[in-house]
Design an enzyme around this catalytic site. Sequence first.
Site, PDB file in Angstrom:
ATOM      1  N   PHE A 159       1.361   3.173   2.273  1.00  0.00           N
ATOM      2  CA  PHE A 159       2.003   3.390   3.567  1.00  0.00           C
ATOM      3  C   PHE A 159       2.872   2.306   3.892  1.00  0.00           C
ATOM      4  CE2 PHE A 159      -2.378   5.742   3.875  1.00  0.00           C
ATOM      5  CZ  PHE A 159      -1.638   6.951   4.214  1.00  0.00           C
ATOM      6  N   GLY A 202       0.838  -1.185  -0.201  1.00  0.00           N
ATOM      7  CA  GLY A 202       0.032  -0.128  -0.056  1.00  0.00           C
ATOM      8  C   GLY A 202       0.783   1.221  -0.131  1.00  0.00           C
ATOM      9  N   ASP A 217      -9.022   8.858   0.700  1.00  0.00           N
ATOM     10  CA  ASP A 217      -8.485   7.862  -0.518  1.00  0.00           C
ATOM     11  C   ASP A 217      -9.410   6.755  -0.580  1.00  0.00           C
ATOM     12  OD1 ASP A 217      -6.621   7.031  -2.166  1.00  0.00           O
ATOM     13  OD2 ASP A 217      -5.387   5.918  -0.825  1.00  0.00           O
TER      14      ASP A 217
END
Length: 368
Positions: free
Chosen positions: A76, A74, A190
Amino acid sequence: MAVAIAVSVAIVLSGVLLVGYFLHRSRRKLKEIGKTNQNNEGEPKEDLELPLFDLTIVIGATNNFSSNNKLGEGGFGPVYRGTLHGQEIAVKRLSRSSGQGLNEFKNEVILIAKLQHRNLVKLLGCCVQGEEKMLIYEYMPNGSLDSFIFDQVRGGLLLDWPKHFHIICGIARGLLYLHQDSRLRIIHRDLKASNVLLDNEMNPKISDFGLARTLIGGDQTAVTWHLDGLFSVKSDVFSFGILVLEVISGRKNKGLYHPNHSHSLIGHAWRLWNQGRPLELIDTCLESSCTLLEVLCCIHVSLLCVQHHPEDRPSMSSVVIMLGSEIALAQPKQPSFFMEKESHEAGSSSGNQSSSRNEISITLLEVR
Ligand SMILES: *[C@@H]1O[C@H](CO)[C@@H](O)[C@H](O)[C@H]1NC(C)=O
Ligand SMILES: *[C@@H]1O[C@H](CO)[C@@H](O)[C@H](O)[C@H]1NC(C)=O
Ligand SMILES: *[C@@H]1O[C@H](CO)[C@@H](O)[C@H](O)[C@H]1NC(C)=O
Ligand SMILES: CC(=O)N[C@H]1CO[C@H](CO)[C@@H](O)[C@@H]1O
């Protein structure tokens, strides 16, 4: 007479003994349960506020973050699958670059862990050790929504229209909870198909909410907020509108639809709507199972959500009401093509999640 007395004494005595034995046994059992609760390594240490997992436990659960356990990457950081005491978990290993201090990080995770709704992925705890910061979530066996809706075979065969509609309504309720009903006010920023996960009964659960604060810290998020007025609950509503169009059509917003017009799903849907043939938007594999009134309602609501002016877009509470009833809806106005380009260039992509857009499209959180 003597025999009768002896027998009754014996009966009473054995009764007392039996009761005593069972009392003793249940006491011991309770003690044992207590002991395992205290001593079992891997159990959260501070189970009241924030379950904090030891790094060695997480390493053991994920085979030392082996590539076989990797679920995806992802914005992150990578996500790993693991098993902890028989329960499956997903571990998000956050990128090391985040400058957030340890206590701030823990405080944010405590806040996020309090957000609980059946349409949100549950945060089980975190692991902080040295440079490492990790978030531990419940594992979602059926992966993300994008792997179904953009795949003709999986989407059409495994998910009929009632399930699609169930998913749309679930996402709406999860978002409503984030926006209004939770103790904190969260703007996701998001929302897209790859951020909606499916549990074993194909219930949708929104993931990655609230990560901005855990990574960047409240103050800096506030700065972002001031610099970028575009982001509000209404930008989540906009993303929701796109997501609904994608679920109905089985196509990505950024795909190419018509050489002479706007190259987006929104433009395509808007044109079909104005030409009075919105139903042509439906994914062919859904046609046999769909309820026309529900599909029409979803298309109508999604066009209201992507209107150009944020103040024209409905709130998520209105969206939930509109999806659940047959009330007359307002005519949608011109959608926003600018926003769509801005915020969804990299959005709704399942393949390339490491693109820069995802790293800055973060979640806003305000304490009420
Ligand atoms: C886990 O992997 C890292 C690097 O891949 C290695 O340095 C470390 O020793 C491993 N730890 C265990 C407990 O196997
Ligand atoms: C697109 O526009 C061009 C010229 O304006 C026209 O010749 C062509 O047929 C159009 N294409 C479609 C698919 O409508
Ligand atoms: C993903 O995006 C990055 C940055 O935008 C790019 O460098 C990379 O080539 C992309 N990877 C794929 C598989 O498209
Ligand atoms: C449609 C689909 O793939 N459903 C699966 C969801 O997950 C459960 C549990 O792992 C499976 O049994 C289903 O087949």
